[in-house]
Design an enzyme around this catalytic site. Structure first.
Site, PDB file in Angstrom:
ATOM      1  N   ASP A   1       0.833  -1.200   0.000  1.00  0.00           N
ATOM      2  CA  ASP A   1       0.000   0.000   0.000  1.00  0.00           C
ATOM      3  C   ASP A   1       0.870   1.252   0.000  1.00  0.00           C
ATOM      4  O   ASP A   1       0.589   2.218  -0.712  1.00  0.00           O
ATOM      5  CB  ASP A   1      -0.923  -0.013   1.225  1.00  0.00           C
TER       6      ASP A   1
ATOM      7  N   GLU B   1      -1.875  -5.343  -3.657  1.00  0.00           N
ATOM      8  CA  GLU B   1      -0.899  -4.609  -2.851  1.00  0.00           C
ATOM      9  C   GLU B   1       0.231  -5.523  -2.398  1.00  0.00           C
ATOM     10  O   GLU B   1       1.401  -5.120  -2.352  1.00  0.00           O
ATOM     11  CB  GLU B   1      -1.594  -3.983  -1.647  1.00  0.00           C
TER      12      GLU B   1
END
Length: 251
Positions: free
Chosen positions: A73, A145
């Site tokens: 992320d 992610e």
């Protein structure tokens, strides 16, 4: 004098931690699609491992993609922010922030996975798969992610950047002019009509801890709308979007 008794060793019953794995053919195909060859196949397998696949062992921290998701992320945010700075040099921070948010949210990550067709490689429990786990936005977003993090750890920022450029290509080309969040749009609509601000109420929560489903209701003077999501924020956004469509015919 009694002879010394031998020491007894106690064996504790434990569930053996099982590391999920992909077949060699699937592993090669996934890497071909991603466009990056991993030195350690286990890195990619971990990135594609949903917590439900290892939940029986109780070692989801070490064996699932949760920690990689956290790192990925941050890497995604950095790369998208760099891209926006380079390509939108006349935009202010206020213009850049909503564009960044749109491109790094779970929905954008899920769309990137669908664009490449990587959702079929996600490792999860049979029950999770039967419940539609391979199409769930949060599951796809987390895996995406995690893949970014795994690439970053082995190949650095340049390798991660190349993957993101490919995976996000349709979204980069089709960024809508309106970049505001549905909640912001609904708030502005209510203010423009002279109504009180929308109120969001959590009306329910279901599902296991690793894949919760929240139900949220948005309430306005002229009505209400309910929606679900994998987080309170996501459910609020969906409810706001539904209310906007009801009130204006647009999102």
């Amino acid at each position: 004098m009694k002879p010394a008794r031998p020491k007894r060793t106690r064996q504790r019953a434990a569930v053996k931690a099982i590391r999920p794995s992909l077949a060699l053919e699937a592993l090669k195909e996934a890497q071909d699609i991603i466009g990056f060859r991993f030195k350690e196949a286990a890195s990619l397998e971990r990135a594609l491992t949903h917590p439900s696949a290892v939940a029986p062992s109780g070692d989801t921290v070490k064996l699932s993609n949760q920690r990689l998701e956290f790192l990925g992320d941050r890497v995604l945010n950095l790369i998208i922010a760099e891209r926006l700075i380079e390509r939108r040099q006349s935009d202010s921070e206020g213009d850049l922030a909503p564009r960044l948010n749109r491109l790094v949210k779970k929905g954008a990550c899920a769309e990137a996975m669908r664009h490449l067709g990587l959702q079929r490689f996600i490792l999860m429990s049979e029950s999770e798969a039967a419940a539609g786990g391979q199409e769930r936005e949060s599951t796809l977003g987390d895996a995406c992610e995690a893949i970014i993090a795994a690439i970053y750890q082995e190949g650095g920022l340049n390798a991660a950047r190349k993957f993101i450029e490919r995976a996000w290509a349709p979204q980069f080309e089709n960024v809508p002019a309106e970049t505001k969040d549905p909640k912001t749009l609904l708030q502005e609509w209510a203010q423009g009509q002279g109504h009180p601000l929308p109120e969001y109420v959590v009306t329910g929560r279901s599902g296991p801890d690793h894949a919760p489903v929240y139900e949220v209701e948005v309430r306005l003077a002229m009505g209400k709308a309910a929606a679900t999501g994998s987080s309170k924020r996501e459910a609020e956004r969906h409810a706001a979007a539904l209310m906007l469509r009801t009130l204006t015919g647009t999102e």
